[in-house]
Design an enzyme around this catalytic site. Structure first.
Site, PDB file in Angstrom:
ATOM      1  N   HIS A 217      34.292 -11.281  39.075  1.00 31.02           N
ATOM      2  CA  HIS A 217      35.227 -10.139  39.723  1.00 31.02           C
ATOM      3  C   HIS A 217      35.589  -9.178  38.564  1.00 31.02           C
ATOM      4  CE1 HIS A 217      37.704  -8.510  43.086  1.00 31.02           C
ATOM      5  NE2 HIS A 217      38.504  -8.025  42.005  1.00 31.02           N
ATOM      6  N   GLU A 218      36.463  -9.769  37.720  1.00 29.02           N
ATOM      7  CA  GLU A 218      37.300  -9.013  36.927  1.00 29.02           C
ATOM      8  C   GLU A 218      36.593  -8.425  35.694  1.00 29.02           C
ATOM      9  OE1 GLU A 218      40.190  -8.342  37.942  1.00 29.02           O
ATOM     10  OE2 GLU A 218      40.593  -9.854  39.291  1.00 29.02           O
ATOM     11  N   HIS A 221      35.158  -5.276  37.136  1.00 27.90           N
ATOM     12  CA  HIS A 221      36.044  -4.073  36.986  1.00 27.90           C
ATOM     13  C   HIS A 221      35.980  -3.376  35.593  1.00 27.90           C
ATOM     14  CE1 HIS A 221      37.832  -4.560  41.037  1.00 27.90           C
ATOM     15  NE2 HIS A 221      38.575  -5.600  40.451  1.00 27.90           N
ATOM     16  N   HIS A 227      36.796  -1.861  43.698  1.00 28.18           N
ATOM     17  CA  HIS A 227      36.591  -2.930  44.820  1.00 28.18           C
ATOM     18  C   HIS A 227      35.823  -2.325  45.947  1.00 28.18           C
ATOM     19  CE1 HIS A 227      40.835  -5.041  44.003  1.00 28.18           C
ATOM     20  NE2 HIS A 227      39.716  -5.544  43.581  1.00 28.18           N
ATOM     21  N   CYS A 228      35.184  -3.294  46.635  1.00 30.02           N
ATOM     22  CA  CYS A 228      34.127  -3.163  47.337  1.00 30.02           C
ATOM     23  C   CYS A 228      34.710  -3.455  48.735  1.00 30.02           C
ATOM     24  CB  CYS A 228      32.870  -4.253  47.146  1.00 30.02           C
ATOM     25  SG  CYS A 228      31.713  -3.966  48.445  1.00 30.02           S
ATOM     26  N   CYS A 233      31.494  -9.501  49.582  1.00 32.27           N
ATOM     27  CA  CYS A 233      31.083  -9.236  48.359  1.00 32.27           C
ATOM     28  C   CYS A 233      32.075  -9.709  47.223  1.00 32.27           C
ATOM     29  CB  CYS A 233      31.097  -7.732  48.220  1.00 32.27           C
ATOM     30  SG  CYS A 233      30.386  -7.118  46.463  1.00 32.27           S
ATOM     31  N   CYS A 252      26.882  -7.222  46.670  1.00 27.33           N
ATOM     32  CA  CYS A 252      26.175  -6.677  47.784  1.00 27.33           C
ATOM     33  C   CYS A 252      25.439  -5.693  47.240  1.00 27.33           C
ATOM     34  CB  CYS A 252      27.328  -6.065  48.797  1.00 27.33           C
ATOM     35  SG  CYS A 252      28.041  -4.495  47.943  1.00 27.33           S
ATOM     36  N   CYS A 255      26.833  -2.793  45.124  1.00 22.38           N
ATOM     37  CA  CYS A 255      27.556  -3.509  43.948  1.00 22.38           C
ATOM     38  C   CYS A 255      26.421  -3.910  42.798  1.00 22.38           C
ATOM     39  CB  CYS A 255      28.679  -4.552  44.201  1.00 22.38           C
ATOM     40  SG  CYS A 255      30.101  -3.789  45.049  1.00 22.38           S
TER      41      CYS A 255
HETATM   42 ZN   LIG Z   1      39.982  -6.708  41.586  1.00 26.43          ZN
HETATM   43 ZN   LIG Z   2      29.907  -4.911  46.961  1.00 25.48          ZN
END
Ligand SMILES: [Zn+2]
Ligand SMILES: [Zn+2]
Length: 301
Positions: A217-218, A221, A227-228, A233, A252, A255
Site C-alpha cells: 500500500h505505502e 503511494h 487512495h482507492c 482494494c 482493483c 489501480c
Molecule cells: Zn494510504
Molecule cells: Zn483500487
C-alpha cells in the site's frame, strides 16, 4: 490516527517528475485490467469509524492518475532499498525476509536490503518509552530525515525503513503504523502492531499478511497511487486494524494498471510469482485469487 498522517502526505506531496513510457500501451493495460472486474468486489459500505467516514476522498481513476504524470521506475531507478531498523527476533526476522520477497514480486523490481541500523545508533532524544515505560517508540520523522533521506542511492525507485519498534510522529500523537513522503520517495513502517509472529503459525501468517499489505500500500503511494474508493482494494484507506484486515491483498482494475505502468512489470509473470509466494507461506486464499487472476489476465489478451 497514523494513517491520517500518511494520507495527508499523499495528498500534499504527489511528485511531478516525468516517467518513461512502457512497452505495452497504457490503454491496453487498463482494458485488460478491467477484464478482471468480476474477480473484484466493490468498496464495502462505509461504517462508523471507517476511513471514508472521517476523510473526504474522491478516489482516483486510471485516467486521473495519468493526468498527474506520476513518478515511475525509470531505466536508471529500478531498485527498492529496504533498511532494517532495530532488533528483530526470530519470528519478526522471518516476516521481514518474506515481506522483502513479496515486495519484489508485487512491484517486479529488484529489492536491496541495506545494512541494519541498530537502536544504539538512534539518539535518545528521538526515542521514548510509551505508557510509562511499557514499550519503546522511535520518532518517525527522525528516521525519515536522518536515516533514510541522506545519501539516497541514485538508482533507488524508493527507500523504506522496516522498524521492529513502535513509531510515533511527534507531539499530539500516540503512535503511527508508518509514515511516508511521496516527494522524497522515502518511508518507514513498523511491524510492532501487526501481532506477535512467534505465538503460533496462525499468528505468523496474520503478521505476514498485515505487513505485506501495508508495505505494498505505502510503496504504491510512492508511485503516485492515491487512495482507492471504488473497489475493495489494497490502495483503499484504512482507519483501524479491523478495517485494514477486511481489505484484500490485491489491486482493483483501476489501480493494477497504475502499478503496471509505474514499474513495467509483466502482469502475467507477476500473478504467477505472487501465487507461488502465497502457496509457499501459508496465504492460501491469496494464492488462489492470484491463480484465478493470472488465468483471467491471459485470456483477456
Ligand atoms: Zn494510504
Ligand atoms: Zn483500487
Amino acid at each position: 490516527m497514523l494513517l491520517a498522517l500518511i494520507a495527508t502526505a499523499c495528498r500534499d506531496e504527489i511528485p511531478r517528475s516525468k516517467s518513461e513510457s512502457m512497452a505495452e500501451p497504457v490503454s491496453e493495460l487498463h482494458a485488460r485490467s478491467l477484464a478482471l472486474s468480476e474477480l473484484h468486489e466493490p468498496a464495502p459500505t462505509v461504517g462508523s469509524g471507517d476511513w471514508l467516514a472521517e476523510h473526504e476522498e474522491p478516489g482516483q481513476t486510471f485516467a486521473e492518475y495519468l493526468d498527474e504524470d506520476p513518478v515511475a521506475a525509470t531505466a536508471g531507478r529500478r531498485r527498492i532499498y529496504v533498511v532494517p531498523i532495530g532488533e528483530f527476533d526470530a519470528g519478526r526476522q522471518q516476516v521481514f525476509d518474506r515481506t522483502v520477497e513479496a515486495v519484489r514480486h508485487w512491484f517486479g523490481l529488484e529489492v536491496v536490503v541495506e545494512a541494519a541500523v541498530p537502536l544504539s545508533a538512534i539518539p535518545q532524544n528521538s526515542m521514548r518509552q510509551s505508557n510509562h515505560g511499557d514499550w519503546l517508540q522511535l520518532h518517525a520523522g527522525y528516521l525519515m530525515r536522518r536515516v533514510l533521506r541522506p545519501n539516497l542511492p541514485a538508482d533507488a525507485a524508493c527507500r523504506i525503513g522496516f522498524v521492529s519498534a513502535d513509531l510515533w510522529p511527534g507531539r499530539g500523537w500516540n503512535f503511527v503504523f508508518g509514515q511516508a513522503s511521496l516527494r522524497d520517495r522515502i518511508g518507514v513502517w513498523s511491524l510492532y502492531r501487526n501481532g506477535d509472529p512467534n505465538e503460533s503459525k496462525a499468528a505468523a501468517r496474520l503478521c505476514l499478511l498485515r505487513t505485506v499489505k501495508t508495505a505494498t500500500h505505502e510503496i504504491g503511494h510512492m508511485f503516485g497511487m492515491r487512495h482507492c474508493t471504488a473497489w475493495s482494494c489494497n490502495l483503499a484507506g484504512s482507519n483501524h486494524q479491523a478495517e485494514s484486515d477486511r481489505q484484500p491483498w490485491r489491486l482493483c482494475p483501476e489501480c493494477l494498471p497504475k502499478l503496471l505502468r509505474a514499474t513495467g512489470v509483466d502482469a502475467g509473470e507477476r500473478f504467477v510469482a505472487l501465487r507461488r509466494f502465497g502457496d509457499g507461506f501459508g496465504l492460501a486464499a491469496e494464492a488462489e485469487w492470484f491463480a484465478r487472476a493470472g488465468d483471467a489476465w491471459r485470456s483477456a489478451r
